[in-house]
Motif scaffolding. Sequence first.
Motif, PDB file in Angstrom:
ATOM      1  N   VAL B  43       0.809  -1.400  -0.097  1.00 11.39           N
ATOM      2  CA  VAL B  43       0.153  -0.057  -0.098  1.00 11.39           C
ATOM      3  C   VAL B  43       0.796   1.244  -0.069  1.00 11.39           C
ATOM      4  O   VAL B  43       0.533   2.154  -0.783  1.00 11.39           O
ATOM      5  CB  VAL B  43      -0.877   0.012   1.215  1.00 11.39           C
ATOM      6  N   ASP B  44       1.969   1.245   0.763  1.00 14.95           N
ATOM      7  CA  ASP B  44       2.918   2.417   0.886  1.00 14.95           C
ATOM      8  C   ASP B  44       3.465   2.647  -0.796  1.00 14.95           C
ATOM      9  O   ASP B  44       3.644   3.824  -1.215  1.00 14.95           O
ATOM     10  CB  ASP B  44       4.056   2.198   1.885  1.00 14.95           C
ATOM     11  N   ALA B  46       2.166   1.811  -3.437  1.00  9.54           N
ATOM     12  CA  ALA B  46       0.919   2.465  -4.069  1.00  9.54           C
ATOM     13  C   ALA B  46       1.027   3.967  -4.029  1.00  9.54           C
ATOM     14  O   ALA B  46       0.846   4.697  -4.943  1.00  9.54           O
ATOM     15  CB  ALA B  46      -0.133   1.814  -3.929  1.00  9.54           C
ATOM     16  N   LEU B  47       0.946   4.481  -2.585  1.00 14.61           N
ATOM     17  CA  LEU B  47       1.005   5.821  -2.457  1.00 14.61           C
ATOM     18  C   LEU B  47       2.153   6.421  -3.062  1.00 14.61           C
ATOM     19  O   LEU B  47       2.147   7.743  -3.430  1.00 14.61           O
ATOM     20  CB  LEU B  47       0.958   5.919  -0.949  1.00 14.61           C
TER      21      LEU B  47
END
Lengths: 472, 81, 373
Positions: B43-44, B46-47
Amino acid sequence: MTLTSILILIGLAACLGLLGRSRWRLLLLLAVSALAVYALQPALPVRFLDFWLPTATLALTVLGWALTAPPEQRLWRTNGPAAAVLAGVVLLLGLTRLFGLDLPAVGRPPRFLPILLAVTAVAVVTFLLVRLGRARRLWLALGIVFLLVLFLLLKSSPLTALVSAWLRTLNGQSAGLASPLDIRWLGFSYLAFRLLHTFRDRQSGRLPPVSLAEYAVYAIFFPALTAGPIDRIERFVADLRHPRPLDSQGWLEAGRRLTLGLFKKFVLADALGLIALSPANALQVHSAGWAWVLLYAYSFQLYFDFAGYTDMAIGLGRLMGIQLPENFNAPYLKPNLTQFWNNWHMTLTQWMRAYVFNPLTRALRSAGRPLPTAVIILAGQVSTMVLIGLWHGVTWNFAFWGLWHAFGLFVHNRWSEWARPRLTAVSVPWRMALQAGGVLLTFHYVTLGWLLFVLPDPATSWRVLSILIGGA
Amino acid sequence: MSDEVITQLTEYIAAEILKQPGRGIGPDESLLTSGLIDSFHLVDLALFVEDHFGVHLDDAELNASVFDSLNQLAALIRSRQ
Amino acid sequence: MDSRSEVRPLAVLWKGVLLFLLVNLLVAAFPPESGTSVSLYNRLFAGRERLPFGETPAQSYNLSLFDLEAMFASHLIAGGPKPAQEYRVILIGDSSVWGTLLRPEETLAGRLNALNLTLCGREARFYNLGYPSLSLTKDLLLLDAAMRYDPDRIIWLTTLESFPLEVQLTSPLVAHNASRLDALMARYDLPFDPADPALERPSLWERTLIGRRRAIADRFRLQAYGVLWSATGVDQAYPLDYPRAQTELEADLSFHGFRPGELQEADLAFEVLEAGFVAAGDTPVLLVNEPMLISRGENSDLRYNFFYPRWAYDDYRQWLAQRAERLGWDYLDLWDLLPDPVHYTNSAIHLTPQAEAVLAETLVPAISQMPCP
């Protein structure tokens, strides 16, 4: 599923596969899948419920499509035949009662008029839903809530018993005999998660445009009806539109998976099932050593059973040119819990990651006042794993099982954060030893977790744990 | 361009995720199935991709069947830029 | 790619099917030697304290099968050569010896072992070889097979219901061991017809692997349940509640179709009983007419219990006593040792755990008085 029903399904899948790209293939596949929903539904003590539940599966599927279909897909010309097939299957099964036919494996249908009314009602609602304008967003949200409530009603024993008592009263049967086992709705857990996936993707605008026939075959594809996997619709429909040919390569691949699946399920899992830990034998065991044997047997039975069904589903799909996703990849040989969950019931964990873990983590990560990393990781893992637990049934033990794994994942995450920069230079023998130790540790962590999974309540799990560690 | 994307991704992953600045990552090395990047750091990642390349990776796309290596991720980013 | 090196699925299929058929036919034509029963019992698993029998395997961790070799191999008695200090006593009989509703230690054999008797200077060890069905021929089959375990003494408990000729071959264990019965018939000149339809004679098809899949699976399941037997010590399902033995009886005077006065000594299988004594050879046999419930309820003037009208049972007792006297058998008639219904569970011959202890105590003098070799 019995061996006979699986052999029949293999025959049907092979016939459908041999049809190649005939234009009738999709509709035939739909008809076979719809019939399988009825044929595979176990008989139930509540009158006609084993007819109504499969009918509800089809109804939910049609309504799910009506809610999610984009305007260009809503034409009667495209979808009329599929609607006719689905309505036809329900009505024809209903007619068997009029003609006094008793179909094997299919629950005895109720009188024809209620069936006709139900089909008409679904048709009318579908018609209205297709015409929804701006209210669609609200209805999608309502649809998600509806599925989640239904899920809760079916997965929480006290609530299921209440529903059963209510249905029995409606039927004029004795409500006193109501039991949660009265409402075993074949394939509902998987259906609900497929539909939720399409609803969420429609909300985020990612859902590809699909016809009713494609949507319905995705939702009730007969190889994956009873035990998954949970595919993603864009992937599934791509295969459905361009099926791989059933050439000799196809026969070999399908044959290999089917043989492997039959072997895992009917030889390994069923043999281990004879001696696996169960609520009945758990407290009869009188020594730690044998208790471990029973627990190991359960651990492997569960794996071979589930992995065997997945192999069969993939083999059946391959016969029809559709490559279903893998669900297991040697999970018990993984060196840590994170890897285990990347390889155990993969399609469920991917689903949960896509619709629970990732959005939650993203939200917490992007929040105005970000929380400490460890807290975010813990929150994401606890919510995801507890939900995976509750997916199996709303009980304390499934919740604790989820927590057990969330805790394990969190500890592994913290450990690997700490160890990763420190363990880069370890020698090869040490690395292999660490790897082997990790596999053993992970397997035992997971296997001890099954104590919560297989036994009905925390007290029993605790007592078996004390037997395992040598207390009586 | 794609080399530039890969370099930036490699630096980010090595420093922020693996905590081993300067470590190299092969363009075809498996990131997810090997367990190199766990679901949280994904997720990091992706951010990071969103911030740096202005490309949105959907929550449902964060899995090995969409991308599993730097090359595949770089291709995905390029196709959306 | 060279097309000849490709795998052709159809070829794989028909070769597989052909090989499978061939193996089946070979097995049917040359049946594998039975008697070479591989068993994990007494090695990995504890030996069973009674012969395998069970109608609900999932609850009892036990099952009924007909393979005598496999059955004996799972029993404690097959655990190895008899220890020098052991005085080996085997118990033969029906479900009341096997111990329906009783835990292994509550059966007659269990109760006798708990007494720690010394016989002929050795430690007496009692083995439960009872088996639940009423047929003297079934008893003979088991007694004959048990002789190879070198018993020092045999206690054979029986009751009238095991005697009628018509029940002899219908016991499933007898019916499915036709070839063994042939041998017994030849050896002891038994009054049975080898072509009796009750006897299961497998056809060629039933001798193939497919035809024998049930028997093969049963042998495998017997081994698998060894795990749960060893882990739990459970070999029977114990229901919390069951219908008690009847004490209110029908006004029915018939016994197996015979009306009062019709039953003759020749209608009962005394020859099988005699064959048992011959089969025992030099090993002394104690024959026991087992205790039964004697009802005082409705129609108890006509019948003793669910099984027996009074006239038939009285005749039987007289005949059995006369024969024992004439042939010099050690015989103990305990028919009215425990008449009260409180001593019985679900049948007029199934004793409670406490009653089994009483029966064991009662047997001690007779056992101790028998001659030592």
